[in-house]
Design a protein around this motif. Structure first.
Motif, short mmCIF file in Angstrom:
data_model
loop_
_atom_site.label_atom_id
_atom_site.label_comp_id
_atom_site.label_asym_id
_atom_site.label_seq_id
_atom_site.Cartn_x
_atom_site.Cartn_y
_atom_site.Cartn_z
N ASP A 66 -5.14 -6.74 1.43
CA ASP A 66 -5.69 -5.69 2.27
C ASP A 66 -7.01 -5.47 2.34
O ASP A 66 -7.73 -5.36 1.22
N ILE A 67 -7.90 -6.01 3.42
CA ILE A 67 -9.23 -6.20 3.40
C ILE A 67 -9.99 -4.83 3.39
O ILE A 67 -11.19 -4.82 2.75
N GLU A 68 -9.38 -3.60 3.49
CA GLU A 68 -10.09 -2.56 3.30
C GLU A 68 -10.19 -2.16 1.91
O GLU A 68 -11.23 -1.57 1.33
N SER A 69 -9.04 -2.15 1.31
CA SER A 69 -8.95 -1.82 -0.15
C SER A 69 -9.35 -2.85 -1.23
O SER A 69 -9.71 -2.73 -2.55
N GLY A 70 -9.16 -3.95 -0.74
CA GLY A 70 -9.45 -5.14 -1.55
C GLY A 70 -8.35 -5.56 -2.59
O GLY A 70 -8.56 -6.40 -3.67
N ARG A 71 -7.21 -4.93 -2.56
CA ARG A 71 -6.17 -5.13 -3.48
C ARG A 71 -5.68 -6.41 -3.57
O ARG A 71 -5.91 -7.20 -2.44
N PRO A 72 -5.16 -6.99 -4.62
CA PRO A 72 -4.91 -8.46 -4.74
C PRO A 72 -3.68 -8.82 -4.00
O PRO A 72 -2.85 -8.09 -3.51
#
Length: 369
Positions: A66-72
């Motif tokens: 997810d490019i917004e949250s940066g989750r792996p």
């Protein structure tokens, strides 16, 4: 690794970059992992937000889910849309009907689909993509639901691309029609029949057909990014939510890397069909090397294609693309295992396609090193 776009007019014109996270697979620092290198090219050079390669034992990931949250990036149990990989499931179900004597490969499709009553197109030609039926997906209005009959009617308003049986031309319409053939021959609908004859026997518990009106993905999954076919003027957007039910027998299944690898093993390992039936799927083929996304030496059979490997031999699989994802992989000849490579945006041309195919090749050839 041919993957016709369900919305063929969609072009990806920008790149997305996300923060990188450590890869899930460790490797010898003195000997760079060739699969990880291809994933790095996809993410760092091609702008793919997230990429994954699963070889049945090791999961390699790079980028973010997810490019917004940066989750792996998700792992091998993350759900994604199979897109045209669905065609291999559909082809396997058709061959089960053939094995059981409920249809014949040289039956006219019009025997089962009234809209084709005046056409000479056969079941075999649909499987092999040699019917000449025009592509319906570029004609459909994806902002509202339609039926298979509606979509087939759109294609039939167009002139055939070529006379049935005289050439090869990939068209989602072929597998749209095969779904209708299964509906009639099985009496239970293609989704139910494919579940009964393919999904359930292989215990693909994380593989499912979206319900009517279901736009989201169930369970863990990455977000997908691209140009939405119903809203192209919006540019690059989050396209995770799509009308998956509408993609039907040509591209509607949702699965995971683990389940897709298990499908390839089950199909080519003889757990679904007798050997002669799988043999037909892989011997009655057309040379498609150099056409669309296929490298030289590729051949297309019944819902599956063979792609040469740099280390010798080939792998059998299919592949699939949607505006928000690309999937490649399959099962290598010579008992060298399976692999699924998945990207969270469309990666079906140019460098991104070469790097995706390179990741598949590196994973399968690693078995020989």
């Amino acid at each position: 690794m041919h993957r016709q776009r369900l919305a063929v007019t969609v072009l990806l014109t920008a790149t997305l970059t996300g923060g990188l996270v450590p890869a899930a697979a460790a490797h010898d620092a003195h000997r760079p992992d060739p699969v990880q290198r291809q994933l790095s090219l996809l993410v760092e050079r091609d702008g793919v937000p997230g990429a994954l390669a699963y070889d049945g034992k090791v999961t390699r990931t790079l980028g973010v889910a997810d490019i917004e949250s940066g989750r792996p990036m998700v792992g091998a149990q993350g759900r994604f849309r199979l897109a045209s990989n669905t065609k291999a499931f559909t082809a396997a179900a058709v061959m089960r009907l053939v094995v059981d004597g409920r249809i014949r490969l040289d039956d006219r499709a019009g025997t089962y689909v009234p809209q084709l009553a005046h056409h000479t197109i056969t079941v075999r030609q649909l499987l092999k993509q040699t019917s000449g039926l025009p592509e319906y997906s570029a004609l459909a209005d994806w902002s509202r639901p339609g039926t298979p009959e509606d979509y087939l009617a759109l294609a039939l308003k167009e002139q055939p691309v070529f006379e049935a049986g005289t050439d090869w031309g990939y068209s989602n319409t072929n597998y749209l029609v095969l779904g209708m053939v299964i509906d009639t021959a099985s009496g239970v609908g293609f989704r139910t029949y494919i579940d009964r004859t393919v999904v359930h026997p292989l215990r693909l518990d994380d593989t499912y057909w979206p319900a009517p009106g279901e736009f989201t993905l169930r369970g863990p999954h990455a977000r997908n990014y691209g140009v939405h076919p119903a809203r192209p003027d919006a540019g690059r957007v989050d396209v995770t939510e799509l009308p998956g039910y509408e993609f039907g027998a040509s591209g509607g299944l949702v699965s995971t890397p683990e389940d897709l690898n298990a499908f390839w093993d089950g199909l080519f390992g003889g757990r679904l069909l007798p050997g002669w039936a799988v043999g037909l799927m892989t011997r009655d083929t057309t040379d498609v090397g150099g056409r669309d996304v296929y490298p030289p030496g590729s051949r297309y059979g019944y819902g599956v294609a063979s792609i040469p490997l740099s280390c010798g031999g080939s792998y059998w699989g299919h592949g699939g693309d949607l505006p928000g994802d690309s999937v490649g992989g399959g099962r290598a000849t010579g008992g060298r295992g399976t692999v699924t490579v998945y990207t969270t945006t469309w990666a079906a041309e140019g460098d991104s396609l070469r790097h995706l195919q390179g990741a598949v090749d590196a994973a399968l050839c690693a078995k020989r090193r």
